[in-house]
Motif scaffolding. Structure first.
Motif, PDB file in Angstrom:
ATOM      1  N   SER A 165       5.176  -8.847  -8.936  1.00 15.46           N
ATOM      2  CA  SER A 165       5.189  -7.397  -8.792  1.00 15.46           C
ATOM      3  C   SER A 165       5.110  -7.006  -7.319  1.00 15.46           C
ATOM      4  O   SER A 165       5.804  -6.099  -6.865  1.00 15.46           O
ATOM      5  CB  SER A 165       4.020  -6.786  -9.567  1.00 15.46           C
ATOM      6  N   ALA A 166       4.256  -7.716  -6.558  1.00 14.39           N
ATOM      7  CA  ALA A 166       4.095  -7.425  -5.132  1.00 14.39           C
ATOM      8  C   ALA A 166       5.388  -7.647  -4.361  1.00 14.39           C
ATOM      9  O   ALA A 166       5.737  -6.861  -3.462  1.00 14.39           O
ATOM     10  CB  ALA A 166       2.993  -8.298  -4.551  1.00 14.39           C
ATOM     11  N   ILE A 167       6.118  -8.700  -4.709  1.00 14.59           N
ATOM     12  CA  ILE A 167       7.351  -9.041  -3.998  1.00 14.59           C
ATOM     13  C   ILE A 167       8.341  -7.882  -4.025  1.00 14.59           C
ATOM     14  O   ILE A 167       9.082  -7.642  -3.067  1.00 14.59           O
ATOM     15  CB  ILE A 167       7.992 -10.304  -4.620  1.00 14.59           C
TER      16      ILE A 167
ATOM     17  N   VAL B 134       2.879  -0.996  -9.092  1.00 15.51           N
ATOM     18  CA  VAL B 134       1.970  -1.315  -7.993  1.00 15.51           C
ATOM     19  C   VAL B 134       0.748  -0.405  -8.048  1.00 15.51           C
ATOM     20  O   VAL B 134      -0.397  -0.862  -7.916  1.00 15.51           O
ATOM     21  CB  VAL B 134       2.677  -1.196  -6.632  1.00 15.51           C
ATOM     22  N   LEU B 135       0.974   0.877  -8.237  1.00 18.54           N
ATOM     23  CA  LEU B 135      -0.131   1.833  -8.267  1.00 18.54           C
ATOM     24  C   LEU B 135      -1.147   1.512  -9.368  1.00 18.54           C
ATOM     25  O   LEU B 135      -2.338   1.796  -9.234  1.00 18.54           O
ATOM     26  CB  LEU B 135       0.420   3.254  -8.495  1.00 18.54           C
ATOM     27  N   HIS B 136      -0.675   0.886 -10.415  1.00 23.86           N
ATOM     28  CA  HIS B 136      -1.546   0.526 -11.547  1.00 23.86           C
ATOM     29  C   HIS B 136      -2.693  -0.380 -11.124  1.00 23.86           C
ATOM     30  O   HIS B 136      -3.752  -0.397 -11.758  1.00 23.86           O
ATOM     31  CB  HIS B 136      -0.694  -0.160 -12.617  1.00 23.86           C
ATOM     32  N   PHE B 137      -2.505  -1.139 -10.018  1.00 23.72           N
ATOM     33  CA  PHE B 137      -3.513  -2.119  -9.621  1.00 23.72           C
ATOM     34  C   PHE B 137      -4.470  -1.620  -8.541  1.00 23.72           C
ATOM     35  O   PHE B 137      -5.271  -2.383  -8.030  1.00 23.72           O
ATOM     36  CB  PHE B 137      -2.825  -3.410  -9.159  1.00 23.72           C
TER      37      PHE B 137
ATOM     38  N   THR C 192       0.812  -1.217   0.000  1.00 27.11           N
ATOM     39  CA  THR C 192       0.000   0.000   0.000  1.00 27.11           C
ATOM     40  C   THR C 192       0.845   1.267   0.000  1.00 27.11           C
ATOM     41  O   THR C 192       0.497   2.263  -0.653  1.00 27.11           O
ATOM     42  CB  THR C 192      -0.947   0.005   1.220  1.00 27.11           C
ATOM     43  N   ARG C 193       1.958   1.246   0.695  1.00 28.20           N
ATOM     44  CA  ARG C 193       2.758   2.468   0.762  1.00 28.20           C
ATOM     45  C   ARG C 193       3.745   2.604  -0.403  1.00 28.20           C
ATOM     46  O   ARG C 193       4.442   3.603  -0.512  1.00 28.20           O
ATOM     47  CB  ARG C 193       3.514   2.525   2.086  1.00 28.20           C
TER      48      ARG C 193
ATOM     49  N   PHE D 169      -5.745  -5.037  -4.382  1.00 29.73           N
ATOM     50  CA  PHE D 169      -4.609  -5.642  -5.062  1.00 29.73           C
ATOM     51  C   PHE D 169      -4.874  -7.087  -5.493  1.00 29.73           C
ATOM     52  O   PHE D 169      -3.948  -7.866  -5.680  1.00 29.73           O
ATOM     53  CB  PHE D 169      -3.376  -5.587  -4.145  1.00 29.73           C
ATOM     54  N   ARG D 170      -6.135  -7.434  -5.661  1.00 32.05           N
ATOM     55  CA  ARG D 170      -6.453  -8.808  -6.019  1.00 32.05           C
ATOM     56  C   ARG D 170      -5.875  -9.209  -7.380  1.00 32.05           C
ATOM     57  O   ARG D 170      -5.615 -10.377  -7.629  1.00 32.05           O
ATOM     58  CB  ARG D 170      -7.972  -9.014  -6.011  1.00 32.05           C
TER      59      ARG D 170
END
Length: 297
Positions: free
Chosen positions: A160-162, A140-143, A133-134, A153-154
């Motif tokens: 990408s999350a990692i 990341v922001l794209h999702f 989130t931060r 963020f489903r």
């Protein structure tokens, strides 16, 4: 309560404690840049009995001698930056791959039931979501697609999350993920021993944090050290000599095993050992860490 001292007063204090200072102006410049308190962590090992109240330095001790140890420790932290970064990137890659191929790249890693958390500890998924989130990275922001603007963020793929996770959060994921089987999966992917793998990763996080915060490695015992495999430890000892299992050298041996097996770099320990004589004060402080002497001589 100890009084606050100016740099010149700090130099004078060490001089009254029988520390030989050849150039007081240079000593003052060093303390102004490096902090007396940090330097004193090294100096205590050259004092007679600091825990017993005797802060005098052992006869013949010089400021340059202690500064040499201080600067060798600084050089060691710098030398570990690249191999630790290589290990972190390697772990990110293999963790994302293991999750994606075994559990699927979407959603599952964001479920609380994916992790086996200890009682009275922060749920791992909360740490994962907080890090994601931060993040301000575009990938990341794209999702963030929830209609009400809340983070969603489903559809964020695990690879990408990692990249948004701190090294500490990544370590917790490895240790607790998929009913604690993720550690075995990542170890298998890397070709390293499964036994104690998650704790070895935790030790690397600890070592990286000490380096990042300029904390002392010399005479530092890693209390919660990961279990370096016996064959890895034995191989390292054949190359550089004996060292304590909770020493920084043991952690570096474990680091070397990871990056070499993962083909992410060359071992750091032989190069580090080549910079110091085995009998030197600095090397002995790495190999056999102890608390400062509390005795009178």
């Amino acid at each position: 309560m100890k009084p606050s001292l100016t740099v010149d007063q700090q130099v004078a204090l060490m001089s009254t404690r029988n520390l030989a200072i050849a150039d007081e102006a240079e000593c003052a410049r060093f303390l102004a840049a490096n902090d007396y308190y940090r330097f004193s962590g090294y100096a205590r090992y050259f004092q007679i009995a600091p825990h017993g109240g005797d802060d005098d330095f052992r006869p013949g001790t010089t400021f340059d001698e202690i500064r040499g140890v201080y600067e060798a420790d600084e050089a060691l932290r710098t030398a570990l930056v690249k191999p630790l970064a290589s290990a972190e990137l390697l772990l990110r890659t293999h963790t994302a791959s293991a999750i994606a191929h075994i559990h699927g790249p979407y959603g599952r890693y964001l479920e609380q039931r994916f992790y086996t958390d200890a009682v009275d500890t922060e749920p791992t998924v909360d740490a994962v979501l907080r890090d994601i989130t931060r993040s301000r990275e575009r990938h990341v922001l794209h999702f963030r697609t929830a209609a009400d603007g809340a983070p969603d963020f489903r559809d964020l793929p695990v690879w990408s999350a990692i990249e948004a996770l701190s090294f500490g959060t990544l370590s917790r994921c490895i240790e607790r993920g998929a009913g604690a089987s993720l550690a075995d999966d990542v170890a298998t992917s890397l070709g390293v021993a499964k036994a104690g793998f998650a704790y070895r990763v935790r030790t690397l996080v600890y070592l990286r944090n000490r380096c990042a915060h300029h904390s002392r490695l010399w005479h530092h015992s890693i209390i919660d050290a990961g279990p370096t495999p016996n064959n890895v430890r034995a191989k390292a000892k054949r190359k550089i000599g004996q060292f304590h299992p909770r020493s920084v050298l043991d952690a570096i041996a474990s680091l070397d095993d990871l990056i070499v097996r993962g083909q992410a770099g060359v071992p750091a320990l032989p190069h580090i050992a080549g910079q110091h004589r085995p009998e030197s004060v600095f090397w002995q402080g790495l190999a056999s860490p102890r608390t400062p002497d509390d005795r009178r001589v």
